[in-house]
Design an enzyme around this catalytic site. Structure first.
Site, short mmCIF file in Angstrom:
data_model
loop_
_atom_site.label_atom_id
_atom_site.label_comp_id
_atom_site.label_asym_id
_atom_site.label_seq_id
_atom_site.Cartn_x
_atom_site.Cartn_y
_atom_site.Cartn_z
N ARG A 272 0.87 -1.18 0.00
CA ARG A 272 0.00 0.00 0.00
C ARG A 272 0.90 1.22 0.00
O ARG A 272 1.44 1.60 1.03
CB ARG A 272 -0.88 -0.02 1.26
N HIS A 276 -3.66 4.74 4.24
CA HIS A 276 -4.73 3.73 4.33
C HIS A 276 -6.01 4.33 3.74
O HIS A 276 -6.60 3.80 2.81
CB HIS A 276 -4.97 3.33 5.78
N TYR A 285 3.59 5.45 11.84
CA TYR A 285 3.87 4.03 12.11
C TYR A 285 4.77 3.34 11.08
O TYR A 285 5.12 2.19 11.25
CB TYR A 285 2.57 3.25 12.26
C1 LIG Z 1 -15.03 -5.37 10.70
C2 LIG Z 1 -14.22 -4.14 10.56
N1 LIG Z 1 -13.39 -3.79 11.55
C3 LIG Z 1 -12.65 -2.67 11.46
C4 LIG Z 1 -12.72 -1.87 10.36
C5 LIG Z 1 -11.85 -0.61 10.24
N2 LIG Z 1 -10.86 -0.85 9.21
C6 LIG Z 1 -11.05 -0.45 7.94
S1 LIG Z 1 -9.85 -0.96 6.93
C7 LIG Z 1 -9.00 -1.71 8.17
C8 LIG Z 1 -7.73 -2.41 7.88
C9 LIG Z 1 -7.91 -3.45 6.81
O1 LIG Z 1 -6.69 -4.03 6.50
P1 LIG Z 1 -6.53 -5.05 5.31
O2 LIG Z 1 -7.51 -6.15 5.47
O3 LIG Z 1 -5.11 -5.43 5.26
O4 LIG Z 1 -6.96 -4.25 4.02
P2 LIG Z 1 -6.29 -2.93 3.42
O5 LIG Z 1 -6.98 -1.78 4.07
O6 LIG Z 1 -4.84 -2.98 3.69
O7 LIG Z 1 -6.62 -2.97 1.98
C10 LIG Z 1 -9.68 -1.55 9.36
C11 LIG Z 1 -9.22 -2.05 10.67
C12 LIG Z 1 -13.61 -2.26 9.35
N3 LIG Z 1 -13.77 -1.53 8.24
N4 LIG Z 1 -14.34 -3.39 9.48
#
Ligand SMILES: Cc1ncc(C[n+]2csc(CCOP(=O)(O)OP(=O)(O)O)c2C)c(N)n1
Ligand SMILES: Cc1ncc(C[n+]2csc(CCOP(=O)(O)OP(=O)(O)O)c2C)c(N)n1
Ligand SMILES: [Mg+2]
Ligand SMILES: [Mg+2]
Lengths: 372, 322, 372, 322
Positions: A272, A276, A285
């Site tokens: 990424r 985010h 971080y």
């Molecule tokens: C069930 C849930 N918990 C928390 C969140 C908040 N949140 C949004 S994206 C994210 C991180 C997701 O990481 P990853 O699965 O690696 O996907 P990326 O964002 O890196 O594409 C979090 C904790 C959410 N959207 N849904």
């Protein structure tokens, strides 16, 4: 006797890459895509990149709200989704704008969505692309359910064997992140899909981060692909910034699914490169160094190098792509901003909640209409 | 009632081959209450899916099935375990039509045995319907007997939007009722008057309907005539019948097995206060489960509203000088 | 180059058994338990068996409600739990009556619970045994949380390394079934425990059935132990009807946890010889033949044969155990039935819900007291 | 308010080394709203745990931590994702004291950013507090500003039973308020009067308190004097203050951002009908979020109760002839 023996894992679990960092290619694995398709892939990757760059600016200017940029993951998305037919299903999370663009989603709709209008989530009548799913990992059960219906119908139509498996079924491809692998829903969906040999391709974009949590803070598992072992499912781990590798892996997984041989877990190791979402500040971080390292493996650059090396495209082709893409983005922004003006009737919040709204909800709508 | 449910499932599966039944032990076993008995044998392992033990994907895969054009009827083994799949209802089933601007819809039914009264273990006696009722886009139905169960389930399966179908397990086998030969399709948007009277309006649903009717019968001997309404669909709430009745009687008692606080009676009271305030002649009584976890079965009948509590509340409400 | 390579799994993943069906033993693995301990194990296994047989009758007579018999799984439970110290933690599901009896839980309390009295769930003040958890798999996160606190305190006290790992920490052992492996909570807890190297032993009793669903209907994974691969955790699969094997595996896992080397997934391959619960009729979904097959591997018989073969105990010892166990069960039933009479004050439903109940809940209690 | 929350966490962690903070991104990142900034650095990776992305085990491991004697304060990143961990609250956190007959208790806090108003994405604007409020054994707190947030969080962390602590994210940074130098520990069992008046009782909590106060200020110019009550703890409900006020004013309006139907206002109305019926002079008004999913942010302000809607409801209620 042998009272203590190793458990043998009888599953394909492989790691693979096609392009190296210099754009050189492994001939055995080169999928030999034709020039037009490669050009189209390059175009959509660039479109997604430029679109995000523009959106980051629009967000800073307060013209749209927060969104999740795809920058750096274009090969993981375009390489995989391009292995699908139009009639296949796509079940995305919230970061799949390159997937959406490949599938023909309107950029001005995407901008409308970013600007907080439900109207932006519009989906064409025949489209088999599900809307964005924000709760992490919760879309995987939907992919399993769609796969189930495909397999069931396939069996009912006498195509394939008694398990509904055989040649030529539709396929579902679903996308999720490294962080998502920790969620219970992901586990349950993988298990169900493998149990019933459903035609689902699970594309895990391991972009190294879940907001501020690195993969090593997510799981003690050495790779994400090996999580497939828990489900008796084959796993493939590929260089996610190598569009030939993601394409080869996806094509293999799609073929397996279409043939009725069940799901595959495809881990695309990528990065990424941006925030985010625009609400996030990665400097808290992660090291800029790390980002710099990954920049050298930029998926767009690597495809370009490959195409140049193979004389499939030259600088003028790329310039032409660049300028058409810029124009497209500019047009979309203009179009979207015109639509912002027209929309926003507050009573629109009542649209599409029910097929037939209850009387008291209708009364609430009238109240909102009255207020205007 | 369990036979009526099975009949309704069978009718739906026969009529529409997009109906899929899934859940834990619904196949070969026929369900822990035998609601799906015989279906696996008749319709095979695709139409009737013995799922893994995983509520989130039972609900979540049903969402996907519905999106893909099937009409899934999933069973969660007990409503006390539905919370493991609740996020799929709140975040997706209830929202996909809205989120996709009408492109996709989620015509699915989530059946669950519900409520106390069968001497079962912890978590097997829950009645937290309000959790579902509060979610826009979900329909929450609780039948009160065989005939209504069959008709309402038929309607739920035909519904274009997701339905949570809570089956009071204490009346699965507690009484019999004739059902017509022809399939009936109920109305998911209307309550039903099950007894007429002018002195007080009683609102109940599920297993409490019978208890309420019995109390009403008893009070009729004392000259108290109750208007008894079976809500059938808890949400969307059919306020019209309740309001009309309360405007006429001026007195209301609501009976439910759910915990009292933040329970479903609150909504009914709020609507009555909004729409029948000037006709109310006494405070509205709540006869409900208490604000404690449903006790283990030695005490469950003391937790549940019974004839005495209902009658006492009716008398107190009717006797209140206006 | 090698563009396509197998992913190596760098984890211990082993299968093991100690006793064979004739009670013969693999000397390398024989834990060499002393006679007293073996006698105690045999006693508790038999106690659990006889207790269940009696409970099945009581249930038929309507004197108690439904419960989940342990019959057939005594070695999976006693072999594993006996590897713990008293000060270790136990996090059970709902079928761990042999575990409970090993840990000293009162049988008359268990009967009270079966008879629907909350009072039966009483736990001694110093006990580290959690109450029964009925929602399948949801107890595993608790085990992880307890393990976390143990490791944190260990680190804070300067015992062990900076990860809180080192010699001598308490250990948590949690129990669950084959069906539970499909639940999201189990996945999330295993992942967290491995991530932080927590001192938890995960004992999966694969008794072949989750009510009417066979393991093959639960997952496409060839073994349950290999699910550990998803978490970077070692996995052991043992003959769960071989108490020496379950003991050896558990002791190894406990030692690993105590030493700060993290969790282990222990799969005990066993069989649910009786009904799921008394509400269940297995004849609908499984062959009596299968049950007969497994009867030949009865864990109690096998321990007995081993002890006889090794001259550790003779017929009179077993008779003596049998009669003391019968007496214990009879006493417990008598005691419990006396207590049924005393209990049942309906206002007892308000006990222990809150440390300090709100006024309106107190008013509800008074209402119930008034009604009596 | 976000600083007050951080301060309160810091105070609790300093005072009691059994306090553990955990959740997604609460460590190095300091939380997506910066509520836990600096804590990881100061207290290290055990006391402040950047958890995997898994709500069920965040809540469930907290239950285990509490059982083992710690005081976990876990964060769910947004209340719209809390449903993934809800079963751990309903099935365990709320029940372990009861189930273990007092042997174990669960002194844990589940913090979640809550409510609409910050131009966020879907699921980031939810206000379904009633789901928690309906569960016996759970305490549900929603602070309305910095000072109360700090004091109530301190009380929540000290509470012997589990507390769901919903933080209205729209007031994280919307206004400042002095907090005293010394730590304050609030009372989780009492509502608070934030404005006195005799004409109408207004009940609100969280971000709606300020909107309600502003409406009350405005109406004071027209001679309408509002008695404004900040509920603070939604459940267990402190009915005494509300009942006392309503008995005095005879008129009541309730303001909340949750959906109206089966929402929290119903319970307040039910209690008032039970305990102040004879003093009520007009129907009780509900000014609430509508019965639709919170719309994407272009329309979220139209979803939320605003000054106009609140004022209109107050006027209508006050003007109702009794
Ligand atoms: C069930 C849930 N918990 C928390 C969140 C908040 N949140 C949004 S994206 C994210 C991180 C997701 O990481 P990853 O699965 O690696 O996907 P990326 O964002 O890196 O594409 C979090 C904790 C959410 N959207 N849904
Ligand atoms: C979350 C949840 N879903 C469903 C049930 C109903 N149920 C009780 S036991 C059981 C099967 C469990 O099988 P397994 O994990 O193999 O354990 P076993 O009963 O064989 O010991 C089911 C489905 C439950 N108790 N909890
Ligand atoms: Mg990621
Ligand atoms: Mg089992």
């Amino acid at each position: 006797g042998m009272p203590r023996t190793d458990i043998e894992i009888d599953l394909r679990l492989e790691e693979m890459h096609v392009l190296d960092e210099n754009g050189d290619v492994d001939d055995d694995l080169d999928p030999g895509l034709d020039r037009d398709e490669l050009i189209e892939m390059a175009r959509v990757m660039l479109l997604a990149r430029r679109f995000d760059e523009r959106r980051l600016k629009l967000q800073q200017q307060g013209r749209i709200g927060t969104f999740a940029p795809v920058i750096g993951q274009e090969a993981s998305q375009v390489g995989t989704v391009s292995a699908l037919a139009d009639s296949d299903w796509v079940v995305p999370s919230y970061r799949e704008s390159a997937v959406a663009l490949w599938r023909g989603t309107s950029m001005s709709d995407l901008l409308l969505y970013d600007a907080g209008f439900n109207e932006g989530a519009h989906i064409e009548a025949e489209s088999r692309d599900l809307p964005i799913a924000i709760p992490v990992g919760t879309q995987l059960p939907h992919a399993a359910g769609i796969g189930y219906v495909i397999a069931m119908r396939h069996a009912a139509n006498g195509n394939g064997d008694e398990n509904g498996n055989g040649d030529g079924s539709d396929v579902v491809m679903t996308f999720f992140g490294d962080g998502a692998t920790s969620e219970g829903d992901v586990h349950e969906a993988l298990n169900l899909a493998a149990l019933r040999s459903l035609p689902v391709v699970f594309v895990c974009q391991n972009n190294q981060w879940a907001i501020s949590t690195p993969v090593a803070g997510q799981t003690a598992s050495a790779t994400l692909a090996q999580k497939a072992v828990a489900y008796g499912m084959p796993g493939l781990r590929v260089d996610g910034n190598d569009i030939l590798a993601t394409r080869v892996a996806a094509a293999e997984a799609v073929a397996r699914a279409r043939a009725g041989d069940g799901p595959t877990f495809v881990e695309c190791v990528t990065y990424r490169m941006a925030v985010h979402t625009t609400a996030d500040d990665p400097s808290v971080y992660r090291d800029e160094d790390e980002v710099e390292q990954w920049k050298r493996r930029d998926p767009i650059d690597r495809l370009r190098t490959y195409m140049s090396n193979r004389d499939l495209a030259g600088d003028d082709d790329f310039e032409q792509i660049e300028s058409s893409v810029s124009e497209q983005v500019a047009d979309a922004v203009e179009q979207a901003e015109a639509r912002f003006e027209e929309l926003g009737d507050p009573a629109g919040m009542f649209d599409h909640v029910w097929a037939e709204p209850p009387p008291y909800v209708e009364a609430q709508r009238r109240e909102v209409e009255r207020r205007g | 009632m369990i036979e009526a449910i099975r009949l309704s499932l069978h009718e739906a599966m026969t009529e529409d081959d997009s109906v899929v039944v899934l859940g834990e032990d619904v196949g070969v076993d026929g369900g822990v209450f035998r609601a799906t008995e015989g279906l696996h044998e008749e319709f095979g392992p695709w139409r009737v899916f013995d799922s893994p033990l995983a509520e989130a994907v039972i609900v979540g895969a049903s969402v996907g099935m519905a999106i893909a054009g099937a009409r899934p009827v999933c069973e969660l083994q007990f409503s006390g375990f539905s919370y493991l799949g609740f996020h799929q209802l709140e975040e997706h089933a209830a929202r996909i039509r809205w989120r996709s601007r009408g492109r996709f819809s989620v015509p699915m039914v989530v059946r669950m045995p519900y409520g106390a009264g069968v001497r079962a273990l912890e978590h097997h006696s829950e009645s937290k319907e309000v959790i579902f009722a509060h979610v826009p886009g979900l329909t929450t139905v609780i039948p009160s007997g065989p005939r209504s169960a069959r008709a309402l389930l038929a309607a739920a399966i035909r519904s274009p939007d997701p339905v949570v179908f809570l089956e009071p397990k204490s009346i699965y086998r507690s009484f019999r009722e004739e059902v017509p030969d022809e399939p009936e399709v109920g109305d998911l948007r209307s309550a039903r008057r099950v007894r007429e009277g002018d002195d007080i309006t009683l609102v109940a649903w599920g297993a409490m309907v019978r208890r309420t009717q019995e109390a009403a019968d008893e009070l009729a001997d004392d000259g108290i005539e109750c208007d008894v309404i079976d809500l059938r669909t808890v949400s969307p709430l059919d306020e019209s019948l309740i309001v009309e009745s309360a405007q006429r009687t001026g007195r209301v008692a609501i009976v439910h097995e759910a915990h009292r606080s933040f329970g479903p009676a609150g909504e009914i009271i709020a609507r009555l206060v909004e729409q029948a305030f000037w006709q109310l002649e006494a405070p509205i009584a709540r006869v409900t489960g208490y604000d404690v976890h449903v006790p283990y079965f030695a005490r469950e009948q003391a937790y549940l509203p019974d004839g005495d509590r209902i009658a006492e509340a009716i008398r107190a409400t009717v006797e209140e000088p206006s």
